[in-house]
Design an enzyme around this catalytic site. Structure first.
Site, mmCIF file in Angstrom:
data_model
loop_
_atom_site.group_PDB
_atom_site.id
_atom_site.type_symbol
_atom_site.label_atom_id
_atom_site.label_comp_id
_atom_site.label_asym_id
_atom_site.label_seq_id
_atom_site.Cartn_x
_atom_site.Cartn_y
_atom_site.Cartn_z
ATOM 1 N N SER A 170 -6.479 3.021 3.746
ATOM 2 C CA SER A 170 -5.979 2.331 2.624
ATOM 3 C C SER A 170 -6.938 1.798 1.673
ATOM 4 O O SER A 170 -6.783 0.702 1.229
ATOM 5 C CB SER A 170 -5.167 1.301 3.229
ATOM 6 N N SER A 230 0.738 -1.082 0.080
ATOM 7 C CA SER A 230 0.015 0.131 -0.050
ATOM 8 C C SER A 230 0.805 1.322 0.090
ATOM 9 O O SER A 230 0.168 2.321 -0.015
ATOM 10 C CB SER A 230 -0.843 -0.100 1.156
ATOM 11 N N LYS A 266 0.108 3.929 -2.480
ATOM 12 C CA LYS A 266 -0.916 4.979 -2.449
ATOM 13 C C LYS A 266 -0.304 6.260 -2.403
ATOM 14 O O LYS A 266 -0.968 7.272 -2.374
ATOM 15 C CB LYS A 266 -1.994 4.336 -1.298
#
Length: 174
Positions: free
Chosen positions: A100, A42, A45
């Site tokens: 997330s 993640s 991101k």
């Protein structure tokens, strides 16, 4: 950096790779396998948020489509968005950076790039512009993919660039 004579020695860490960089000069203070391509999860991101911030306005209306809602069933983090639900871009960026949310990352990509694929190309183009040499994004949410990788050094460059953006700093400060 532990191999540099006269440089302060750091203890070994359990992570496969790491970097500590002074961002105004890009001086590396500590590194371990900093150029090794690894799966970013993640952390991708950060780039998703940066590209969205640079190519949209915070008050834009983002309507959930089948593309975004498909992220609810991907087995990863999501905010259980519903088809035709509307968020501002600002709300979307908080959702991906705080929760997330894979569903929202996909929708931001489609909204901003016209398609997820086009947005991912924007991410790769921006990474190259920043100076990343060991990065290739294959999605905007960080789900596993063999062609999806970055290095600790490249992530430091991406984070440095993102932190230049005031809205990014405010969202991440949450």
């Amino acid at each position: 950096t532990n191999g540099i004579d006269g440089w302060p020695q750091a203890s070994d860490i359990s992570s496969a790779a790491a970097i500590v960089m002074e961002t105004s000069t890009n001086t590396v203070l500590y590194s371990k396998n900093a150029d090794q391509p690894l799966y970013p999860a993640s952390a991708v991101k950060i780039m998703t948020c940066l590209v969205a911030l640079e190519n949209s306005s915070l008050d834009e209306q983002v309507t959930m489509t089948a593309t975004g809602v498909s992220g609810v069933t991907d087995g990863g983090a999501n905010i259980s968005s519903q088809l035709d639900e509307v968020f501002t871009m600002e709300q979307c960026l908080y959702a991906i950076m705080v929760a997330s949310a894979n569903d929202i990352a996909l929708q931001i990509a489609e909204h901003t790039g016209g398609s997820v694929e086009a947005f991912v190309q924007m991410m790769n183009d921006r990474a190259a512009q920043i100076g990343c040499q060991n990065t290739h994004f294959n999605n905007c949410n960080g789900l596993p993919d063999e062609q999806h990788y970055t290095s600790a050094y490249d992530m430091a460059l991406i984070a440095r660039e993102a932190y230049k953006n005031e809205a990014f700093r405010i969202i991440c400060g949450t």
